[in-house]
Write a protein that holds these residues in place. Structure first.
Motif, PDB file in Angstrom:
ATOM      1  N   MET A   1       0.848  -1.199   0.000  1.00 19.60           N
ATOM      2  CA  MET A   1       0.000   0.000   0.000  1.00 19.60           C
ATOM      3  C   MET A   1       0.882   1.247   0.000  1.00 19.60           C
ATOM      4  SD  MET A   1      -3.273   1.137   0.366  1.00 19.60           S
ATOM      5  CE  MET A   1      -4.258   0.001   1.345  1.00 19.60           C
ATOM      6  N   LEU A   2       0.558   2.181  -0.891  1.00 23.72           N
ATOM      7  CA  LEU A   2       1.227   3.477  -0.938  1.00 23.72           C
ATOM      8  C   LEU A   2       0.252   4.520  -0.407  1.00 23.72           C
ATOM      9  CD1 LEU A   2       3.694   5.201  -1.950  1.00 23.72           C
ATOM     10  CD2 LEU A   2       2.421   5.473  -4.097  1.00 23.72           C
ATOM     11  N   ASN A   3       0.655   5.250   0.626  1.00 24.30           N
ATOM     12  CA  ASN A   3      -0.209   6.256   1.243  1.00 24.30           C
ATOM     13  C   ASN A   3       0.407   7.642   1.104  1.00 24.30           C
ATOM     14  OD1 ASN A   3      -0.562   3.621   3.130  1.00 24.30           O
ATOM     15  ND2 ASN A   3      -2.497   4.736   2.955  1.00 24.30           N
ATOM     16  N   ILE A   4      -0.309   8.548   0.457  1.00 23.86           N
ATOM     17  CA  ILE A   4       0.085   9.947   0.332  1.00 23.86           C
ATOM     18  C   ILE A   4      -0.836  10.742   1.258  1.00 23.86           C
ATOM     19  CG2 ILE A   4       0.472  11.867  -1.259  1.00 23.86           C
ATOM     20  CD1 ILE A   4       2.036   9.297  -1.973  1.00 23.86           C
ATOM     21  N   ASN A   5      -0.259  11.453   2.215  1.00 25.89           N
ATOM     22  CA  ASN A   5      -1.072  12.122   3.227  1.00 25.89           C
ATOM     23  C   ASN A   5      -0.742  13.608   3.323  1.00 25.89           C
ATOM     24  OD1 ASN A   5      -2.417   9.687   4.459  1.00 25.89           O
ATOM     25  ND2 ASN A   5      -0.281   9.128   4.785  1.00 25.89           N
ATOM     26  N   HIS A   6      -1.722  14.454   2.985  1.00 29.84           N
ATOM     27  CA  HIS A   6      -1.650  15.909   3.178  1.00 29.84           C
ATOM     28  C   HIS A   6      -0.365  16.502   2.592  1.00 29.84           C
ATOM     29  CE1 HIS A   6      -5.139  15.356   5.684  1.00 29.84           C
ATOM     30  NE2 HIS A   6      -4.479  14.528   6.466  1.00 29.84           N
ATOM     31  N   LEU A   7      -0.093  16.147   1.355  1.00 34.47           N
ATOM     32  CA  LEU A   7       1.122  16.581   0.680  1.00 34.47           C
ATOM     33  C   LEU A   7       0.936  17.980   0.108  1.00 34.47           C
ATOM     34  CD1 LEU A   7       3.775  15.026   0.192  1.00 34.47           C
ATOM     35  CD2 LEU A   7       2.958  14.535  -2.115  1.00 34.47           C
ATOM     36  N   SER A   8       1.879  18.875   0.418  1.00 31.82           N
ATOM     37  CA  SER A   8       1.890  20.225  -0.146  1.00 31.82           C
ATOM     38  C   SER A   8       3.309  20.561  -0.566  1.00 31.82           C
ATOM     39  CB  SER A   8       1.388  21.262   0.871  1.00 31.82           C
ATOM     40  OG  SER A   8       0.029  21.045   1.184  1.00 31.82           O
ATOM     41  N   PHE A   9       3.416  21.382  -1.626  1.00 31.57           N
ATOM     42  CA  PHE A   9       4.734  21.777  -2.105  1.00 31.57           C
ATOM     43  C   PHE A   9       4.638  23.109  -2.823  1.00 31.57           C
ATOM     44  CE2 PHE A   9       8.217  21.950  -5.152  1.00 31.57           C
ATOM     45  CZ  PHE A   9       9.300  21.608  -4.345  1.00 31.57           C
ATOM     46  N   SER A  10       5.638  23.968  -2.576  1.00 30.76           N
ATOM     47  CA  SER A  10       5.687  25.294  -3.198  1.00 30.76           C
ATOM     48  C   SER A  10       7.036  25.516  -3.858  1.00 30.76           C
ATOM     49  CB  SER A  10       5.460  26.399  -2.155  1.00 30.76           C
ATOM     50  OG  SER A  10       4.196  26.280  -1.553  1.00 30.76           O
ATOM     51  N   TYR A  11       7.014  26.185  -5.011  1.00 23.92           N
ATOM     52  CA  TYR A  11       8.217  26.728  -5.614  1.00 23.92           C
ATOM     53  C   TYR A  11       8.266  28.203  -5.226  1.00 23.92           C
ATOM     54  CZ  TYR A  11       8.607  22.564  -8.590  1.00 23.92           C
ATOM     55  OH  TYR A  11       8.739  21.285  -9.060  1.00 23.92           O
ATOM     56  N   GLU A  12       9.151  28.530  -4.279  1.00 18.67           N
ATOM     57  CA  GLU A  12       9.199  29.870  -3.696  1.00 18.67           C
ATOM     58  C   GLU A  12       7.814  30.217  -3.134  1.00 18.67           C
ATOM     59  OE1 GLU A  12      10.829  32.420  -6.711  1.00 18.67           O
ATOM     60  OE2 GLU A  12      12.832  31.549  -6.525  1.00 18.67           O
ATOM     61  N   GLU A  13       7.127  31.198  -3.693  1.00 15.05           N
ATOM     62  CA  GLU A  13       5.812  31.584  -3.162  1.00 15.05           C
ATOM     63  C   GLU A  13       4.659  30.928  -3.917  1.00 15.05           C
ATOM     64  OE1 GLU A  13       5.538  33.376  -0.397  1.00 15.05           O
ATOM     65  OE2 GLU A  13       7.721  33.401  -0.312  1.00 15.05           O
ATOM     66  N   ASN A  14       4.980  30.124  -4.910  1.00 19.13           N
ATOM     67  CA  ASN A  14       3.951  29.536  -5.763  1.00 19.13           C
ATOM     68  C   ASN A  14       3.566  28.150  -5.248  1.00 19.13           C
ATOM     69  OD1 ASN A  14       2.206  29.025  -7.884  1.00 19.13           O
ATOM     70  ND2 ASN A  14       3.846  28.339  -9.255  1.00 19.13           N
ATOM     71  N   LEU A  15       2.357  28.018  -4.702  1.00 16.92           N
ATOM     72  CA  LEU A  15       1.870  26.741  -4.190  1.00 16.92           C
ATOM     73  C   LEU A  15       1.441  25.865  -5.362  1.00 16.92           C
ATOM     74  CD1 LEU A  15       1.207  25.104  -1.626  1.00 16.92           C
ATOM     75  CD2 LEU A  15      -1.084  26.120  -1.695  1.00 16.92           C
ATOM     76  N   VAL A  16       2.133  24.744  -5.558  1.00 18.74           N
ATOM     77  CA  VAL A  16       1.899  23.879  -6.714  1.00 18.74           C
ATOM     78  C   VAL A  16       1.070  22.650  -6.333  1.00 18.74           C
ATOM     79  CG1 VAL A  16       3.009  22.546  -8.550  1.00 18.74           C
ATOM     80  CG2 VAL A  16       4.079  24.647  -7.712  1.00 18.74           C
ATOM     81  N   ILE A  17       1.349  22.078  -5.178  1.00 22.21           N
ATOM     82  CA  ILE A  17       0.604  20.930  -4.658  1.00 22.21           C
ATOM     83  C   ILE A  17       0.034  21.327  -3.303  1.00 22.21           C
ATOM     84  CG2 ILE A  17       0.741  18.538  -3.825  1.00 22.21           C
ATOM     85  CD1 ILE A  17       1.005  18.746  -6.812  1.00 22.21           C
ATOM     86  N   GLU A  18      -1.285  21.139  -3.118  1.00 21.04           N
ATOM     87  CA  GLU A  18      -1.929  21.612  -1.896  1.00 21.04           C
ATOM     88  C   GLU A  18      -2.760  20.503  -1.241  1.00 21.04           C
ATOM     89  OE1 GLU A  18      -4.818  25.249  -0.302  1.00 21.04           O
ATOM     90  OE2 GLU A  18      -4.513  24.922  -2.449  1.00 21.04           O
ATOM     91  N   ASN A  19      -2.277  20.019  -0.100  1.00 23.06           N
ATOM     92  CA  ASN A  19      -3.022  19.099   0.758  1.00 23.06           C
ATOM     93  C   ASN A  19      -3.551  17.891  -0.025  1.00 23.06           C
ATOM     94  OD1 ASN A  19      -3.966  18.383   3.341  1.00 23.06           O
ATOM     95  ND2 ASN A  19      -6.009  19.172   2.885  1.00 23.06           N
ATOM     96  N   VAL A  20      -2.661  17.246  -0.772  1.00 26.73           N
ATOM     97  CA  VAL A  20      -3.044  16.099  -1.599  1.00 26.73           C
ATOM     98  C   VAL A  20      -2.942  14.816  -0.782  1.00 26.73           C
ATOM     99  CG1 VAL A  20      -2.281  14.652  -3.529  1.00 26.73           C
ATOM    100  CG2 VAL A  20      -2.499  17.121  -3.829  1.00 26.73           C
ATOM    101  N   SER A  21      -3.996  14.036  -0.792  1.00 29.02           N
ATOM    102  CA  SER A  21      -4.019  12.740  -0.099  1.00 29.02           C
ATOM    103  C   SER A  21      -4.691  11.700  -0.989  1.00 29.02           C
ATOM    104  CB  SER A  21      -4.792  12.838   1.224  1.00 29.02           C
ATOM    105  OG  SER A  21      -4.173  13.717   2.133  1.00 29.02           O
ATOM    106  N   PHE A  22      -4.085  10.520  -1.063  1.00 29.89           N
ATOM    107  CA  PHE A  22      -4.695   9.379  -1.749  1.00 29.89           C
ATOM    108  C   PHE A  22      -3.893   8.136  -1.393  1.00 29.89           C
ATOM    109  CE2 PHE A  22      -1.634  11.174  -4.731  1.00 29.89           C
ATOM    110  CZ  PHE A  22      -0.937  10.071  -5.196  1.00 29.89           C
ATOM    111  N   GLU A  23      -4.413   6.974  -1.760  1.00 32.00           N
ATOM    112  CA  GLU A  23      -3.700   5.733  -1.528  1.00 32.00           C
ATOM    113  C   GLU A  23      -3.796   4.844  -2.759  1.00 32.00           C
ATOM    114  OE1 GLU A  23      -5.670   4.099   1.917  1.00 32.00           O
ATOM    115  OE2 GLU A  23      -7.042   2.919   0.677  1.00 32.00           O
ATOM    116  N   VAL A  24      -2.797   3.986  -2.919  1.00 32.14           N
ATOM    117  CA  VAL A  24      -2.776   3.041  -4.032  1.00 32.14           C
ATOM    118  C   VAL A  24      -2.437   1.673  -3.461  1.00 32.14           C
ATOM    119  CG1 VAL A  24      -1.969   2.628  -6.380  1.00 32.14           C
ATOM    120  CG2 VAL A  24      -1.749   4.918  -5.403  1.00 32.14           C
ATOM    121  N   LYS A  25      -3.250   0.693  -3.797  1.00 31.73           N
ATOM    122  CA  LYS A  25      -3.046  -0.659  -3.286  1.00 31.73           C
ATOM    123  C   LYS A  25      -2.027  -1.414  -4.134  1.00 31.73           C
ATOM    124  CE  LYS A  25      -7.867  -0.905  -1.759  1.00 31.73           C
ATOM    125  NZ  LYS A  25      -9.178  -1.591  -1.952  1.00 31.73           N
TER     126      LYS A  25
END
Length: 226
Positions: A1-25
Protein backbone atom coordinates in the motif's frame (compact mmCIF):
# COMPACT_ATOMS: atom_id res chain seq x y z
CA UNK A 1 0.00 0.00 0.00
CA UNK A 2 1.23 3.48 -0.94
CA UNK A 3 -0.21 6.26 1.24
CA UNK A 4 0.09 9.95 0.33
CA UNK A 5 -1.07 12.12 3.23
CA UNK A 6 -1.65 15.91 3.18
CA UNK A 7 1.12 16.58 0.68
CA UNK A 8 1.89 20.23 -0.15
CA UNK A 9 4.73 21.78 -2.10
CA UNK A 10 5.69 25.29 -3.20
CA UNK A 11 8.22 26.73 -5.61
CA UNK A 12 9.20 29.87 -3.70
CA UNK A 13 5.81 31.58 -3.16
CA UNK A 14 3.95 29.54 -5.76
CA UNK A 15 1.87 26.74 -4.19
CA UNK A 16 1.90 23.88 -6.71
CA UNK A 17 0.60 20.93 -4.66
CA UNK A 18 -1.93 21.61 -1.90
CA UNK A 19 -3.02 19.10 0.76
CA UNK A 20 -3.04 16.10 -1.60
CA UNK A 21 -4.02 12.74 -0.10
CA UNK A 22 -4.70 9.38 -1.75
CA UNK A 23 -3.70 5.73 -1.53
CA UNK A 24 -2.78 3.04 -4.03
CA UNK A 25 -3.05 -0.66 -3.29
CA UNK A 26 -0.60 -3.36 -4.32
CA UNK A 27 -1.42 -4.52 -7.83
CA UNK A 28 -3.28 -1.32 -8.70
CA UNK A 29 -2.76 1.19 -11.53
CA UNK A 30 -3.66 4.75 -10.59
CA UNK A 31 -3.91 7.19 -13.47
CA UNK A 32 -3.22 10.87 -12.82
CA UNK A 33 -5.09 13.27 -15.08
CA UNK A 34 -4.75 17.04 -15.25
CA UNK A 35 -4.19 20.00 -17.53
CA UNK A 36 -0.73 21.46 -18.11
CA UNK A 37 0.40 23.12 -14.91
CA UNK A 38 -1.95 21.11 -12.71
CA UNK A 39 1.02 19.74 -10.75
CA UNK A 40 1.23 16.19 -12.13
CA UNK A 41 4.99 16.07 -12.66
CA UNK A 42 5.64 17.85 -9.35
CA UNK A 43 3.51 15.28 -7.55
CA UNK A 44 5.36 12.40 -9.18
CA UNK A 45 8.75 13.96 -8.42
CA UNK A 46 7.74 14.30 -4.77
CA UNK A 47 6.74 10.64 -4.60
CA UNK A 48 9.95 9.61 -6.36
CA UNK A 49 12.05 11.61 -3.91
CA UNK A 50 13.42 14.01 -6.51
CA UNK A 51 11.99 16.99 -4.60
CA UNK A 52 12.30 17.66 -0.85
CA UNK A 53 9.30 16.67 1.23
CA UNK A 54 8.40 19.68 3.38
CA UNK A 55 4.71 19.13 4.18
CA UNK A 56 2.90 15.81 4.43
CA UNK A 57 4.01 12.18 4.44
CA UNK A 58 4.56 9.44 1.87
CA UNK A 59 4.45 5.89 3.19
CA UNK A 60 4.88 2.48 1.61
CA UNK A 61 3.69 -0.53 3.59
CA UNK A 62 3.13 1.83 6.56
CA UNK A 63 6.75 3.01 6.72
CA UNK A 64 8.39 6.09 5.15
CA UNK A 65 8.84 5.49 1.43
CA UNK A 66 12.46 4.88 0.44
CA UNK A 67 13.87 5.71 -2.99
CA UNK A 68 15.08 2.12 -3.08
CA UNK A 69 11.43 1.08 -3.43
CA UNK A 70 10.75 3.30 -6.47
CA UNK A 71 11.55 3.25 -10.18
CA UNK A 72 10.42 6.16 -12.36
CA UNK A 73 10.20 6.50 -16.11
CA UNK A 74 10.42 10.25 -16.69
CA UNK A 75 8.89 12.12 -19.61
CA UNK A 76 12.31 13.26 -20.79
CA UNK A 77 15.33 11.10 -20.07
CA UNK A 78 18.97 12.14 -19.83
CA UNK A 79 21.77 9.91 -21.11
CA UNK A 80 25.52 10.42 -20.84
CA UNK A 81 27.02 11.00 -24.29
CA UNK A 82 28.99 8.25 -26.06
CA UNK A 83 27.58 5.44 -23.90
CA UNK A 84 26.25 2.42 -25.74
CA UNK A 85 22.89 1.02 -24.70
CA UNK A 86 24.57 -2.03 -23.17
CA UNK A 87 26.93 0.11 -21.10
CA UNK A 88 24.00 2.19 -19.88
CA UNK A 89 21.92 -0.83 -18.86
CA UNK A 90 24.77 -2.39 -16.89
CA UNK A 91 24.57 0.59 -14.51
CA UNK A 92 21.23 -0.78 -13.28
CA UNK A 93 22.09 -4.48 -12.91
CA UNK A 94 22.98 -5.83 -9.48
CA UNK A 95 25.48 -8.69 -9.46
CA UNK A 96 23.09 -11.01 -7.65
CA UNK A 97 20.26 -10.40 -10.14
CA UNK A 98 20.20 -12.22 -13.46
CA UNK A 99 18.69 -10.20 -16.30
CA UNK A 100 18.51 -11.42 -19.88
CA UNK A 101 19.39 -8.11 -21.50
CA UNK A 102 19.78 -9.71 -24.93
CA UNK A 103 16.23 -11.06 -24.89
CA UNK A 104 14.73 -7.79 -23.63
CA UNK A 105 16.70 -5.76 -26.20
CA UNK A 106 15.56 -8.05 -29.01
CA UNK A 107 11.91 -7.72 -27.99
CA UNK A 108 12.16 -3.92 -27.68
CA UNK A 109 14.32 -3.52 -30.82
CA UNK A 110 17.14 -1.82 -28.91
CA UNK A 111 20.58 -2.02 -30.62
CA UNK A 112 22.80 -2.70 -27.61
CA UNK A 113 26.13 -1.84 -29.22
CA UNK A 114 25.00 1.48 -30.70
CA UNK A 115 25.71 4.81 -28.97
CA UNK A 116 22.57 6.23 -27.37
CA UNK A 117 23.09 9.70 -28.85
CA UNK A 118 22.23 8.19 -32.24
CA UNK A 119 18.91 6.77 -30.99
CA UNK A 120 15.51 8.08 -32.03
CA UNK A 121 13.15 9.49 -29.39
CA UNK A 122 11.23 6.23 -29.28
CA UNK A 123 14.36 4.12 -28.88
CA UNK A 124 15.54 6.30 -26.00
CA UNK A 125 12.14 5.90 -24.35
CA UNK A 126 12.33 2.12 -24.66
CA UNK A 127 15.89 2.08 -23.30
CA UNK A 128 14.81 4.10 -20.25
CA UNK A 129 11.84 1.74 -19.82
CA UNK A 130 14.14 -1.27 -19.82
CA UNK A 131 16.36 0.33 -17.18
CA UNK A 132 13.48 0.68 -14.71
CA UNK A 133 12.29 -2.85 -15.48
CA UNK A 134 15.76 -4.07 -14.55
CA UNK A 135 15.49 -2.23 -11.21
CA UNK A 136 12.28 -4.19 -10.50
CA UNK A 137 11.02 -1.94 -7.69
CA UNK A 138 7.64 -2.39 -5.93
CA UNK A 139 6.48 1.17 -6.75
CA UNK A 140 6.71 2.13 -10.42
CA UNK A 141 6.00 5.59 -11.83
CA UNK A 142 5.33 6.21 -15.53
CA UNK A 143 5.21 9.90 -16.51
CA UNK A 144 3.79 10.18 -20.05
CA UNK A 145 5.32 6.80 -21.00
CA UNK A 146 3.61 6.52 -24.41
CA UNK A 147 5.08 9.77 -25.76
CA UNK A 148 7.35 9.11 -28.73
CA UNK A 149 6.43 5.43 -29.10
CA UNK A 150 5.11 3.91 -32.31
CA UNK A 151 1.93 1.82 -32.39
CA UNK A 152 3.63 -1.54 -31.81
CA UNK A 153 5.75 -0.23 -28.94
CA UNK A 154 2.68 1.36 -27.34
CA UNK A 155 0.84 -1.98 -27.42
CA UNK A 156 3.88 -3.69 -25.93
CA UNK A 157 4.23 -1.10 -23.17
CA UNK A 158 0.59 -1.52 -22.22
CA UNK A 159 1.09 -5.28 -21.90
CA UNK A 160 4.23 -4.75 -19.81
CA UNK A 161 2.37 -2.45 -17.41
CA UNK A 162 -0.46 -4.98 -17.07
CA UNK A 163 2.11 -7.72 -16.32
CA UNK A 164 3.65 -5.52 -13.63
CA UNK A 165 0.19 -5.00 -12.14
CA UNK A 166 -0.33 -8.78 -12.09
CA UNK A 167 2.94 -9.12 -10.15
CA UNK A 168 1.53 -6.83 -7.45
CA UNK A 169 3.39 -3.65 -8.37
CA UNK A 170 1.98 -0.26 -7.38
CA UNK A 171 1.81 1.84 -10.55
CA UNK A 172 1.30 5.58 -11.02
CA UNK A 173 0.66 6.59 -14.62
CA UNK A 174 0.10 9.92 -16.37
CA UNK A 175 -1.00 10.60 -19.92
CA UNK A 176 -2.43 13.52 -21.87
CA UNK A 177 -4.63 11.04 -23.75
CA UNK A 178 -7.72 10.19 -21.71
CA UNK A 179 -8.34 6.93 -23.59
CA UNK A 180 -4.87 5.72 -22.58
CA UNK A 181 -5.77 6.04 -18.91
CA UNK A 182 -9.29 4.64 -19.15
CA UNK A 183 -7.96 1.66 -21.10
CA UNK A 184 -5.46 0.53 -18.49
CA UNK A 185 -6.08 2.13 -15.07
CA UNK A 186 -8.09 0.85 -12.11
CA UNK A 187 -8.81 4.37 -10.88
CA UNK A 188 -8.06 7.87 -12.19
CA UNK A 189 -7.16 10.85 -10.01
CA UNK A 190 -8.13 14.24 -11.41
CA UNK A 191 -5.58 16.83 -10.30
CA UNK A 192 -6.71 20.44 -10.67
CA UNK A 193 -4.54 23.43 -9.68
CA UNK A 194 -2.56 21.25 -7.29
CA UNK A 195 -5.62 19.75 -5.59
CA UNK A 196 -7.30 16.37 -5.88
CA UNK A 197 -10.55 17.41 -7.53
CA UNK A 198 -11.91 13.88 -7.73
CA UNK A 199 -10.92 10.22 -7.95
CA UNK A 200 -12.87 8.26 -10.56
CA UNK A 201 -13.56 4.59 -9.91
CA UNK A 202 -13.44 2.22 -12.87
CA UNK A 203 -17.21 1.98 -13.23
CA UNK A 204 -17.46 5.78 -13.66
CA UNK A 205 -14.82 6.11 -16.41
CA UNK A 206 -17.55 6.58 -19.00
CA UNK A 207 -18.53 9.87 -17.36
CA UNK A 208 -15.06 11.42 -17.15
CA UNK A 209 -15.11 13.28 -20.47
CA UNK A 210 -18.55 14.73 -19.77
CA UNK A 211 -17.54 15.90 -16.29
CA UNK A 212 -14.29 17.42 -17.57
CA UNK A 213 -16.08 19.29 -20.35
CA UNK A 214 -18.49 20.80 -17.82
CA UNK A 215 -15.45 22.28 -16.07
CA UNK A 216 -13.80 23.71 -19.19
CA UNK A 217 -14.96 27.32 -19.61
CA UNK A 218 -13.02 27.54 -22.89
CA UNK A 219 -15.75 25.48 -24.53
CA UNK A 220 -18.11 28.45 -24.17
CA UNK A 221 -15.62 30.60 -26.09
CA UNK A 222 -15.23 27.90 -28.72
CA UNK A 223 -18.99 27.81 -29.33
CA UNK A 224 -18.90 31.56 -30.06
CA UNK A 225 -15.94 31.25 -32.38
CA UNK A 226 -17.24 28.37 -34.51
Amino acid sequence: MLNINHLSFSYEENLVIENVSFEVKNGEILGILGLNGAGKSTLLNLVAGFLPLAHGTIQFQYAPLSQQSIAMLETHNYFYPHLTAQEYLHIFIKKEKLVDIQAWAAMLDIPLNQEIENFSTGMKKKLALLSILILDRPVMIFDEPFNGLDLESSFLLKEIILKLKAKGKIILLTSHVLETLTGICDRILWLKRGNVERIFEHDSFGNIEKILKEDWTKLDTLHHLL
